[in-house]
Design a protein around this motif. Structure first.
Motif, PDB file in Angstrom:
ATOM      1  N   UNK A   9       0.803  -1.355  -0.120  1.00  0.00           N
ATOM      2  CA  UNK A   9       0.127  -0.057  -0.132  1.00  0.00           C
ATOM      3  C   UNK A   9       0.680   1.299  -0.025  1.00  0.00           C
ATOM      4  N   UNK A  10       0.480   2.348   0.662  1.00  0.00           N
ATOM      5  CA  UNK A  10       0.977   3.589   0.618  1.00  0.00           C
ATOM      6  C   UNK A  10       2.388   3.258   1.144  1.00  0.00           C
ATOM      7  N   UNK A  11       2.564   3.085   2.279  1.00  0.00           N
ATOM      8  CA  UNK A  11       3.730   2.935   3.203  1.00  0.00           C
ATOM      9  C   UNK A  11       4.670   1.847   2.525  1.00  0.00           C
ATOM     10  N   UNK A  12       3.917   0.668   2.304  1.00  0.00           N
ATOM     11  CA  UNK A  12       4.789  -0.444   1.838  1.00  0.00           C
ATOM     12  C   UNK A  12       5.184  -0.267   0.362  1.00  0.00           C
ATOM     13  N   UNK A  13       4.495   0.642  -0.324  1.00  0.00           N
ATOM     14  CA  UNK A  13       4.725   0.893  -1.943  1.00  0.00           C
ATOM     15  C   UNK A  13       5.917   1.685  -1.788  1.00  0.00           C
ATOM     16  N   UNK A  14       6.041   2.726  -0.865  1.00  0.00           N
ATOM     17  CA  UNK A  14       7.070   3.741  -0.789  1.00  0.00           C
ATOM     18  C   UNK A  14       8.450   3.109  -0.650  1.00  0.00           C
ATOM     19  N   UNK A 120       6.783   8.228   4.140  1.00  0.00           N
ATOM     20  CA  UNK A 120       6.516   7.880   2.658  1.00  0.00           C
ATOM     21  C   UNK A 120       7.589   8.675   1.691  1.00  0.00           C
ATOM     22  N   UNK A 121       8.498   9.155   2.425  1.00  0.00           N
ATOM     23  CA  UNK A 121       9.461   9.981   1.343  1.00  0.00           C
ATOM     24  C   UNK A 121      10.531   8.897   1.110  1.00  0.00           C
TER      25      UNK A 121
END
Length: 259
Positions: A9-14, A120-121
């Protein structure tokens, strides 16, 4: 280093983006139930391995990183526990407040556990990640985890009780910084700049402030003194921030999530 990530997801994807771009991992495997999401990652990074099977994903990994919502952690851990090799693998929780103690409790055995909160950076190699090790986790395992997260930005090894405050400052805090940038843009628009111009000004000003502090090592107040003259316009603006309770609001926002 062979790394498996459960949750894209958002964090895993980042994190996946950051690690894939680094090109430093021997093998990167990602598991998620969203096949369309997996396809998009595979198209961008052909060398990664994708699967919807969490059990298959963890086999053979040196480090297993679990990046799902905290309420899903028990479900995922129940699913993969029997497939984990706790004598060889390092298990990392990237779920907020899901500590190494909770990992051990859910898995049912001691192991090389770490609790990490990035932001997320990470996608752009600019995360601030906080890393804490479990009670029996070796320094060697900790070093491997820190090496991994260093690929996505800065890291700080802390005791587990400081991961939460770190999360408020850097993970949640990134949203607070965004809110300040938005406010600065709105002020710029009110004073006559077009939105994109206001955004450019706000971002470059933020970048300049960060670069100044990093390059000089100054305390922020030292830098403030450089641009604040007696009776000048800067001190008037600073006083307005103080009158509005700016410092207090920032501190309260950071502590709010710890209550």
């Amino acid at each position: 280093m062979k790394v498996s990530v459960i949750g894209a997801g958002n964090m895993g994807g980042a994190l996946i983006h950051g690690w894939a771009k680094s090109g430093k991992l021997t093998q990167l495997t990602i598991s998620d139930k969203n096949e369309a999401l997996l396809t998009s990652f595979k198209e961008k990074y052909p060398s990664i391995t994708t699967t919807t099977d969490n059990v298959a994903a963890v086999k053979g990994a040196d480090i297993v990183v679990i990046v799902v919502k905290p309420w899903l952690m028990p479900v995922v851990l129940d699913e993969i526990s029997s497939a984990l090799d706790l004598d060889k693998q390092i298990i990392v929780s990237d779920a907020a407040n899901f500590t190494t103690e909770k990992l051990e409790k859910e898995i049912g055995a001691p192991g090389q556990y770490c609790y990490v909160i990035p932001n997320i950076a990470a996608e752009f190699g600019a995360s601030m990640s906080f890393i804490a090790k479990g009670s029996v986790t070796s320094n060697e395992s900790l070093a491997q985890v820190q090496e991994l997260y260093n690929l996505c930005g800065d890291t700080l090894v802390v005791t587990e009780n400081l991961v939460g405050p770190g999360m408020m400052m850097a993970s949640c805090g990134i949203a607070y910084v965004m809110r300040y940038i938005r406010a600065q843009m709105e002020g710029g628009c009110e004073m006559g700049f077009y939105p994109q111009q206001a955004k450019q000004i706000a971002l470059q000003t933020m970048q300049g402030a960060v670069s100044l502090l990093k390059e000089t090592g100054w305390h922020p107040e030292e830098a403030i003194d450089k641009v604040t003259t007696p009776g000048g316009v800067t001190i008037k603006g600073l006083n307005e921030l103080d009158h509005a309770g700016f410092n207090s609001a920032v501190i309260r926002s950071l502590k709010a999530g710890l209550k």
